[in-house]
Write a protein that holds these residues in place. Structure first.
Motif, PDB file in Angstrom:
ATOM      1  N   GLU A  55      61.393  -7.899 -13.369  1.00 26.18           N
ATOM      2  CA  GLU A  55      60.373  -7.185 -14.165  1.00 26.18           C
ATOM      3  C   GLU A  55      59.694  -7.834 -15.499  1.00 26.18           C
ATOM      4  O   GLU A  55      60.267  -8.167 -17.044  1.00 26.18           O
ATOM      5  CB  GLU A  55      61.266  -5.692 -14.999  1.00 26.18           C
ATOM      6  CG  GLU A  55      61.316  -5.200 -13.546  1.00 26.18           C
ATOM      7  CD  GLU A  55      61.573  -3.401 -14.685  1.00 26.18           C
ATOM      8  OE1 GLU A  55      62.709  -3.429 -15.184  1.00 26.18           O
ATOM      9  OE2 GLU A  55      61.149  -2.659 -14.522  1.00 26.18           O
ATOM     10  N   ALA A  56      58.543  -7.803 -15.534  1.00 26.42           N
ATOM     11  CA  ALA A  56      58.056  -8.584 -16.996  1.00 26.42           C
ATOM     12  C   ALA A  56      58.119  -7.187 -18.200  1.00 26.42           C
ATOM     13  O   ALA A  56      56.743  -7.253 -18.596  1.00 26.42           O
ATOM     14  CB  ALA A  56      57.302  -9.206 -16.093  1.00 26.42           C
ATOM     15  N   VAL A 212      46.277  -2.071 -22.098  1.00 26.53           N
ATOM     16  CA  VAL A 212      46.346  -2.152 -20.720  1.00 26.53           C
ATOM     17  C   VAL A 212      47.644  -0.933 -20.778  1.00 26.53           C
ATOM     18  O   VAL A 212      47.315  -0.355 -19.870  1.00 26.53           O
ATOM     19  CB  VAL A 212      46.793  -3.508 -19.434  1.00 26.53           C
ATOM     20  CG1 VAL A 212      46.641  -2.658 -18.425  1.00 26.53           C
ATOM     21  CG2 VAL A 212      45.840  -4.169 -20.216  1.00 26.53           C
ATOM     22  N   VAL A 213      48.565  -1.093 -21.483  1.00 30.63           N
ATOM     23  CA  VAL A 213      49.430   0.060 -21.423  1.00 30.63           C
ATOM     24  C   VAL A 213      49.141   1.521 -21.901  1.00 30.63           C
ATOM     25  O   VAL A 213      49.673   2.012 -21.307  1.00 30.63           O
ATOM     26  CB  VAL A 213      50.828  -0.574 -22.001  1.00 30.63           C
ATOM     27  CG1 VAL A 213      51.973   0.543 -22.264  1.00 30.63           C
ATOM     28  CG2 VAL A 213      51.450  -2.349 -21.779  1.00 30.63           C
ATOM     29  N   GLY A 214      48.505   1.473 -22.868  1.00 36.75           N
ATOM     30  CA  GLY A 214      47.688   2.592 -22.678  1.00 36.75           C
ATOM     31  C   GLY A 214      46.404   3.396 -22.101  1.00 36.75           C
ATOM     32  O   GLY A 214      47.087   4.549 -21.924  1.00 36.75           O
ATOM     33  N   GLY A 215      45.903   2.295 -21.549  1.00 30.30           N
ATOM     34  CA  GLY A 215      45.701   2.924 -20.304  1.00 30.30           C
ATOM     35  C   GLY A 215      46.078   3.832 -19.462  1.00 30.30           C
ATOM     36  O   GLY A 215      44.861   4.217 -18.802  1.00 30.30           O
ATOM     37  N   LEU A 216      47.007   2.524 -19.316  1.00 29.79           N
ATOM     38  CA  LEU A 216      47.932   3.196 -17.332  1.00 29.79           C
ATOM     39  C   LEU A 216      48.666   4.966 -18.089  1.00 29.79           C
ATOM     40  O   LEU A 216      48.822   5.393 -17.704  1.00 29.79           O
ATOM     41  CB  LEU A 216      48.881   2.541 -17.318  1.00 29.79           C
ATOM     42  CG  LEU A 216      48.717   1.269 -16.534  1.00 29.79           C
ATOM     43  CD1 LEU A 216      49.720   0.724 -16.741  1.00 29.79           C
ATOM     44  CD2 LEU A 216      48.048   1.763 -15.539  1.00 29.79           C
ATOM     45  N   VAL A 217      48.819   4.937 -19.585  1.00 35.55           N
ATOM     46  CA  VAL A 217      49.749   6.195 -19.936  1.00 35.55           C
ATOM     47  C   VAL A 217      48.962   7.232 -19.544  1.00 35.55           C
ATOM     48  O   VAL A 217      48.598   8.152 -19.496  1.00 35.55           O
ATOM     49  CB  VAL A 217      49.806   6.385 -21.605  1.00 35.55           C
ATOM     50  CG1 VAL A 217      50.417   7.009 -22.007  1.00 35.55           C
ATOM     51  CG2 VAL A 217      51.605   4.979 -21.351  1.00 35.55           C
ATOM     52  N   GLU A 234      54.165  -3.194 -15.572  1.00 31.15           N
ATOM     53  CA  GLU A 234      53.347  -2.224 -14.873  1.00 31.15           C
ATOM     54  C   GLU A 234      51.919  -2.601 -15.114  1.00 31.15           C
ATOM     55  O   GLU A 234      51.301  -3.378 -14.349  1.00 31.15           O
ATOM     56  CB  GLU A 234      54.047  -0.976 -14.430  1.00 31.15           C
ATOM     57  CG  GLU A 234      52.210  -0.260 -14.064  1.00 31.15           C
ATOM     58  CD  GLU A 234      52.685   0.803 -13.154  1.00 31.15           C
ATOM     59  OE1 GLU A 234      51.800   1.772 -12.442  1.00 31.15           O
ATOM     60  OE2 GLU A 234      53.770   1.587 -13.286  1.00 31.15           O
ATOM     61  N   ALA A 235      51.496  -2.761 -16.900  1.00 36.01           N
ATOM     62  CA  ALA A 235      50.707  -3.454 -17.097  1.00 36.01           C
ATOM     63  C   ALA A 235      49.687  -4.982 -17.133  1.00 36.01           C
ATOM     64  O   ALA A 235      49.038  -5.237 -16.785  1.00 36.01           O
ATOM     65  CB  ALA A 235      50.397  -3.188 -18.599  1.00 36.01           C
ATOM     66  N   LEU A 236      51.193  -5.437 -16.561  1.00 31.54           N
ATOM     67  CA  LEU A 236      51.258  -6.897 -16.548  1.00 31.54           C
ATOM     68  C   LEU A 236      50.615  -7.268 -14.892  1.00 31.54           C
ATOM     69  O   LEU A 236      50.065  -8.473 -14.601  1.00 31.54           O
ATOM     70  CB  LEU A 236      51.546  -8.030 -16.944  1.00 31.54           C
ATOM     71  CG  LEU A 236      52.363  -8.065 -17.888  1.00 31.54           C
ATOM     72  CD1 LEU A 236      53.668  -9.092 -18.328  1.00 31.54           C
ATOM     73  CD2 LEU A 236      51.072  -8.305 -19.028  1.00 31.54           C
ATOM     74  N   ARG A 237      51.300  -6.122 -14.476  1.00 33.67           N
ATOM     75  CA  ARG A 237      51.136  -6.370 -12.471  1.00 33.67           C
ATOM     76  C   ARG A 237      49.550  -5.790 -12.883  1.00 33.67           C
ATOM     77  O   ARG A 237      49.050  -5.751 -11.671  1.00 33.67           O
ATOM     78  CB  ARG A 237      52.142  -5.991 -12.061  1.00 33.67           C
ATOM     79  CG  ARG A 237      53.321  -6.452 -11.660  1.00 33.67           C
ATOM     80  CD  ARG A 237      54.355  -5.675 -11.511  1.00 33.67           C
ATOM     81  NE  ARG A 237      56.116  -5.959 -11.739  1.00 33.67           N
ATOM     82  CZ  ARG A 237      56.357  -6.684 -10.591  1.00 33.67           C
ATOM     83  NH1 ARG A 237      55.287  -7.507  -9.354  1.00 33.67           N
ATOM     84  NH2 ARG A 237      57.756  -7.212 -10.810  1.00 33.67           N
ATOM     85  N   THR A 238      49.227  -5.058 -13.090  1.00 30.36           N
ATOM     86  CA  THR A 238      48.171  -4.206 -12.738  1.00 30.36           C
ATOM     87  C   THR A 238      46.495  -5.661 -13.866  1.00 30.36           C
ATOM     88  O   THR A 238      45.421  -5.876 -12.688  1.00 30.36           O
ATOM     89  CB  THR A 238      47.175  -3.514 -14.563  1.00 30.36           C
ATOM     90  OG1 THR A 238      48.247  -2.370 -13.619  1.00 30.36           O
ATOM     91  CG2 THR A 238      46.244  -2.688 -14.183  1.00 30.36           C
ATOM     92  N   GLY A 245      42.980 -12.214 -11.704  1.00 35.33           N
ATOM     93  CA  GLY A 245      44.014 -11.235 -12.666  1.00 35.33           C
ATOM     94  C   GLY A 245      45.011 -12.725 -12.262  1.00 35.33           C
ATOM     95  O   GLY A 245      45.648 -13.036 -14.230  1.00 35.33           O
ATOM     96  N   PRO A 246      45.650 -13.742 -11.337  1.00 36.53           N
ATOM     97  CA  PRO A 246      46.594 -14.266 -11.873  1.00 36.53           C
ATOM     98  C   PRO A 246      46.203 -15.948 -13.102  1.00 36.53           C
ATOM     99  O   PRO A 246      46.650 -15.867 -13.677  1.00 36.53           O
ATOM    100  CB  PRO A 246      46.650 -15.059  -9.942  1.00 36.53           C
ATOM    101  CG  PRO A 246      46.476 -13.912  -9.420  1.00 36.53           C
ATOM    102  CD  PRO A 246      45.291 -13.755  -9.987  1.00 36.53           C
ATOM    103  N   VAL A 247      44.762 -16.055 -12.863  1.00 40.93           N
ATOM    104  CA  VAL A 247      44.392 -16.497 -13.713  1.00 40.93           C
ATOM    105  C   VAL A 247      44.878 -16.665 -15.324  1.00 40.93           C
ATOM    106  O   VAL A 247      45.251 -16.349 -16.614  1.00 40.93           O
ATOM    107  CB  VAL A 247      42.921 -17.369 -14.144  1.00 40.93           C
ATOM    108  CG1 VAL A 247      42.916 -18.303 -15.106  1.00 40.93           C
ATOM    109  CG2 VAL A 247      43.269 -18.073 -12.619  1.00 40.93           C
ATOM    110  N   LEU A 248      43.541 -14.790 -15.171  1.00 41.44           N
ATOM    111  CA  LEU A 248      44.077 -13.664 -16.469  1.00 41.44           C
ATOM    112  C   LEU A 248      45.439 -13.889 -16.720  1.00 41.44           C
ATOM    113  O   LEU A 248      45.758 -14.099 -18.788  1.00 41.44           O
ATOM    114  CB  LEU A 248      43.450 -12.721 -16.471  1.00 41.44           C
ATOM    115  CG  LEU A 248      42.663 -11.861 -17.693  1.00 41.44           C
ATOM    116  CD1 LEU A 248      42.815 -11.866 -18.802  1.00 41.44           C
ATOM    117  CD2 LEU A 248      42.592 -10.573 -17.770  1.00 41.44           C
ATOM    118  N   LEU A 249      45.756 -12.986 -16.406  1.00 43.41           N
ATOM    119  CA  LEU A 249      47.532 -13.082 -16.483  1.00 43.41           C
ATOM    120  C   LEU A 249      48.600 -14.315 -17.332  1.00 43.41           C
ATOM    121  O   LEU A 249      49.265 -14.196 -18.549  1.00 43.41           O
ATOM    122  CB  LEU A 249      48.227 -13.110 -15.334  1.00 43.41           C
ATOM    123  CG  LEU A 249      50.143 -12.424 -15.957  1.00 43.41           C
ATOM    124  CD1 LEU A 249      50.141 -11.377 -16.366  1.00 43.41           C
ATOM    125  CD2 LEU A 249      50.928 -11.562 -14.480  1.00 43.41           C
TER     126      LEU A 249
END
Length: 272
Positions: A55-56, A212-217, A234-238, A245-249
């Protein structure tokens, strides 16, 4: 009559706040924060490269630290650092920052930070003791409980909005270099350009992840589905699952690690 003599408790708290021992321990807390964020950044980069199943998030970072040589001892040291910083922030919430005692907003901020660092100290103790649970699972369980309350969906949505705002604030702090206000030297000039750049990149990257975490909540509140209320992992996986996405992550992971390195410098330069 001075404030300290009029209020012995405040005077004792102020004396403790300004003691070299307390300040040294608090600086150790920023080192602990640096360790945590460097590990978070490394896990995010590994996730972007498809090289990890861990888990990240904070749980993954503590678990990774625990697996290192002498990991249990390192976890205890990190726990002490976070606990000391939590106590220092709590004292600061009580007596105010030196030279800014009458700014209520700063006291509220210190109180919130005290809770955050206290939670991190507790999690570190759990992992040092051989326990610890998934951060994402715990958040989903708590969200499910809140959703069952009257008006729970609105409350969950409000919490998500607060997290999004916190993320935006982090981005603004990074872009405008407002973090320099907390460092030694007028305008932060004493810290050097490298620390400024690390702070800028780190705050922006951390802000993106928080948003992103806040958006998921918020999505969990809007749909009444606690499974959508993931944590940082989950935010990082989103982020990873978006176009490019992989580049942005990868970039976000480097940024979070930069925040960790900045925290090491912050331990040296922060104004206590």
């Amino acid at each position: 009559m001075s404030a300290s003599s009029a209020n012995p408790a405040a005077g004792a708290a102020r004396e403790a706040q300004q003691s070299s021992a307390m300040q040294g321990l608090a600086r150790g807390g920023y080192v602990a924060s640096g360790v945590l964020h460097v590990l978070l950044g490394w896990l995010a980069v590994q996730l972007a490269l498809g090289r990890t199943s861990s888990e990240a998030d904070q749980s993954g970072a503590f678990r990774t630290l625990g697996r290192a040589p002498g990991g249990a001892l390192l976890l205890w040291v990190v726990a002490v650092g976070f606990a000391a910083l939590a106590v220092w922030q709590l004292v600061t919430a009580f007596v105010g920052e030196r030279g800014r005692e009458h700014q209520a907003g700063l006291r509220i901020k210190s109180a919130a930070k005290s809770v955050l660092y206290g939670v991190l100290a507790g999690i570190s103790v759990q992992y040092a003791s051989g326990g610890g649970t998934s951060g994402g699972s715990a958040q989903k369980g708590l969200t499910a409980q809140v959703l069952s309350w009257p008006g729970g969906r609105w409350l969950v949505g409000l919490v998500g909005l607060v997290i999004v705002v916190a993320g935006v604030v982090h981005v603004v702090i990074g872009v405008r270099k407002r973090f320099l206000r907390d460092l030694t030297g007028v305008g932060g000039r004493a810290v050097g350009e490298a620390v400024e750049r690390l702070g800028q990149v780190g705050y922006v990257a951390k802000g993106i992840a928080l948003a992103v975490v806040g958006g998921l909540v918020i999505a969990a509140g809007a749909t009444a589905d606690p499974a959508r209320a993931g944590g940082l992992d989950e935010a990082l996986r989103t982020i990873r699952d978006q176009p490019f996405g992989p580049v942005l992550l990868f970039v976000v992971g480097i940024g979070i690690a930069a925040y960790g390195v900045y925290s090491f410098a912050r331990a040296r330069y922060v104004r206590l």
